[in-house]
Design a protein around this motif. Structure first.
Motif, short mmCIF file in Angstrom:
data_model
loop_
_atom_site.label_atom_id
_atom_site.label_comp_id
_atom_site.label_asym_id
_atom_site.label_seq_id
_atom_site.Cartn_x
_atom_site.Cartn_y
_atom_site.Cartn_z
N ALA A 1 0.83 -1.21 0.00
CA ALA A 1 0.00 0.00 0.00
C ALA A 1 0.86 1.25 0.00
CB ALA A 1 -0.93 -0.01 1.21
N LYS A 2 1.94 1.24 0.76
CA LYS A 2 2.83 2.41 0.78
C LYS A 2 3.48 2.61 -0.58
CE LYS A 2 5.18 1.19 4.44
NZ LYS A 2 6.23 1.28 5.48
N GLU A 3 3.83 1.52 -1.24
CA GLU A 3 4.42 1.65 -2.57
C GLU A 3 3.42 2.22 -3.57
OE1 GLU A 3 5.89 -2.26 -3.32
OE2 GLU A 3 7.64 -2.02 -2.02
N LEU A 4 2.15 1.80 -3.46
CA LEU A 4 1.13 2.36 -4.34
C LEU A 4 0.90 3.83 -4.02
CD1 LEU A 4 -0.98 2.09 -6.51
CD2 LEU A 4 -2.55 1.08 -4.83
N ARG A 5 0.89 4.18 -2.75
CA ARG A 5 0.78 5.59 -2.38
C ARG A 5 1.90 6.40 -3.02
NH1 ARG A 5 3.21 6.42 3.19
NH2 ARG A 5 4.99 6.03 1.81
N ASP A 6 3.12 5.87 -2.96
CA ASP A 6 4.26 6.59 -3.52
C ASP A 6 4.14 6.74 -5.04
OD1 ASP A 6 5.30 6.83 -1.00
OD2 ASP A 6 6.75 5.21 -1.21
N SER A 7 3.44 5.80 -5.70
CA SER A 7 3.21 5.96 -7.13
C SER A 7 2.35 7.19 -7.41
CB SER A 7 2.52 4.71 -7.70
OG SER A 7 3.42 3.62 -7.76
N PHE A 8 1.35 7.44 -6.55
CA PHE A 8 0.56 8.66 -6.68
C PHE A 8 1.44 9.89 -6.44
CE2 PHE A 8 -3.21 5.93 -5.98
CZ PHE A 8 -4.04 6.43 -6.97
N VAL A 9 2.29 9.83 -5.42
CA VAL A 9 3.16 10.96 -5.11
C VAL A 9 4.09 11.26 -6.28
CG1 VAL A 9 5.00 11.77 -3.58
CG2 VAL A 9 3.05 10.53 -2.62
N ARG A 10 4.55 10.22 -6.98
CA ARG A 10 5.42 10.41 -8.14
C ARG A 10 4.65 10.86 -9.38
NH1 ARG A 10 7.79 5.61 -6.02
NH2 ARG A 10 6.54 4.33 -7.42
N GLY A 11 3.34 10.97 -9.28
CA GLY A 11 2.54 11.43 -10.40
C GLY A 11 2.26 10.37 -11.45
N GLU A 12 2.37 9.09 -11.07
CA GLU A 12 2.17 8.03 -12.06
C GLU A 12 0.72 7.96 -12.54
OE1 GLU A 12 3.91 4.37 -10.66
OE2 GLU A 12 5.86 5.30 -10.36
N HIS A 13 -0.20 8.48 -11.74
CA HIS A 13 -1.60 8.54 -12.21
C HIS A 13 -1.74 9.52 -13.37
CE1 HIS A 13 -1.03 11.82 -9.41
NE2 HIS A 13 -2.18 12.36 -9.76
N LEU A 14 -0.89 10.53 -13.40
CA LEU A 14 -0.92 11.51 -14.49
C LEU A 14 -0.33 10.96 -15.77
CD1 LEU A 14 0.24 14.64 -12.43
CD2 LEU A 14 -2.10 14.00 -13.02
N MET A 15 0.42 9.88 -15.65
CA MET A 15 1.04 9.24 -16.81
C MET A 15 0.21 8.08 -17.35
SD MET A 15 4.88 8.97 -15.23
CE MET A 15 5.49 10.22 -14.10
N GLY A 16 -0.95 7.85 -16.74
CA GLY A 16 -1.80 6.76 -17.18
C GLY A 16 -1.38 5.40 -16.68
N LEU A 17 -0.53 5.37 -15.64
CA LEU A 17 -0.02 4.10 -15.13
C LEU A 17 -0.86 3.53 -13.99
CD1 LEU A 17 3.81 4.90 -15.12
CD2 LEU A 17 2.50 3.64 -16.83
N ASP B 1 -9.46 2.53 -10.51
CA ASP B 1 -9.77 1.92 -9.22
C ASP B 1 -8.57 1.90 -8.28
OD1 ASP B 1 -8.23 -0.06 -10.42
OD2 ASP B 1 -9.48 -1.71 -9.69
N ALA B 2 -7.46 2.52 -8.67
CA ALA B 2 -6.26 2.50 -7.83
C ALA B 2 -6.52 3.09 -6.43
CB ALA B 2 -5.11 3.23 -8.52
N PRO B 3 -7.28 4.20 -6.30
CA PRO B 3 -7.54 4.70 -4.94
C PRO B 3 -8.32 3.69 -4.09
CG PRO B 3 -7.99 6.42 -6.56
CD PRO B 3 -7.78 5.15 -7.32
N ASP B 4 -9.28 3.00 -4.70
CA ASP B 4 -10.04 2.00 -3.94
C ASP B 4 -9.16 0.82 -3.53
OD1 ASP B 4 -12.37 3.49 -4.23
OD2 ASP B 4 -12.92 2.48 -6.09
#
Length: 300
Positions: A27-43, A47-50
């Motif tokens: 979960a922490k690694e997935l959180r860090d993906s958001f922090v790195r902006g990977e959601h903005l890259m389409g990665l 449903d990633a927040p859920d």
């Protein structure tokens, strides 16, 4: 292609035998993906927040108290200013922190009271006040407990508003090295809230708060030295304080420092490279730099 952190969390989510520790790490690694902006890259799929919330809930139920603390924080503030996920939910944040509180976490107890207080949640007001009364009785010298108790008494959350009653609690917290309490003391004396106004005492507490790490106090000192309010005007010292505040995460100070370097404010040398660095920091902290500059008739 999805981010590896999402794929790992999704696999564990579907594994009934997954351990709490593995779930929390993923979960922490997935959180860090958001922090790195990977959601903005389409990665990261929609449903990633859920998936993130579910992973933290399962880790919490497996006995990982820090998972409840992390979930409470994410539900209140999101992953980052540019990643407001999961969606803010004050009641759910309070509930997550309360799980940590029930597991014996003082941080969890203080967090849910603080979230309820800042949201001015009517539904949690009386329970928050009662819980904080209990914490104060059990830990009368804890600076964070004293600070929060001062807030509730000053503003009247769960108690009648009484600024004068709040002052000793803020003072006690400040004397124990709490930066936020020291900043409150600077405001209390500056505005005469519960005590006679005393600008010298306010200034002393502003310096003390900055020394203890208060970014708001650092930013205020920048403003004081920039304008000569209560101190001798000194743009060099003003920029130093703004820079310290920016480094500590204060967005407005980062922007102001950038403007000072861009324009050569009050005789400072123009330094466009340093201005660009400050503006980049301000943007990372959520400031729309170009819009703000445009309002001032400036551009970079």
């Amino acid at each position: 292609m999805n981010a590896p952190s999402y794929e790992a969390m999704a696999r564990l989510r579907n594994d009934p035998g997954a351990s709490g520790g593995d779930l929390f790490t993923a979960a922490k690694e997935l959180r860090d993906s958001f922090v790195r902006g990977e959601h903005l890259m389409g990665l990261l799929p929609q449903d990633a927040p859920d998936v993130l919330v579910d992973g933290l809930e399962r880790a919490g139920r497996a006995g990982i108290v820090d998972a409840w603390l992390e979930l409470g924080k994410l539900l209140a503030y999101g992953c980052a200013p540019w990643a407001p996920y999961p969606e803010q939910d004050v009641s759910a944040s309070v509930a997550a922190y309360q799980e940590a509180d029930r597991a014996g976490s003082l941080a969890g107890a203080l967090a849910w009271i603080r979230i309820a207080y800042y949201a001015r949640s009517d539904a949690h007001e009386q329970a928050a006040a009662r819980r904080l009364d209990d914490l104060l009785a059990a830990a009368p010298d804890d600076a964070e407990v004293l600070l929060l108790y001062g807030y509730l008494r000053h503003q009247g959350y769960g108690h009648p508003a009484d600024p004068a009653t709040a002052v000793p609690y803020h003072r006690a917290a400040a004397e124990r090295g709490n930066a936020d309490a020291a900043f409150e003391m600077s405001v209390i004396y500056g505005t005469g809230s519960g005590v006679p106004a005393d600008q010298d005492e306010s200034r002393r507490w502003t310096f003390r708060a900055a020394e203890l790490g208060s970014v708001r106090a650092m930013g205020n000192l920048g403003g004081m030295f920039a304008t000569g309010r209560g101190v001798e005007q000194n743009p060099v010292t003003a920029l130093e304080w703004y820079a310290k505040a920016a480094d500590a995460g204060h967005p407005r100070s980062a922007f102001t420092a950038g403007v000072m370097c861009l324009t050569g404010d009050s005789g400072l040398p123009v330094d466009e490279d340093r201005a660009a660095t400050f503006f980049a920091t301000a943007e990372e902290l959520g400031v729309d730099v170009d819009d703000e500059l445009d309002l001032m008739g400036l551009s970079r």
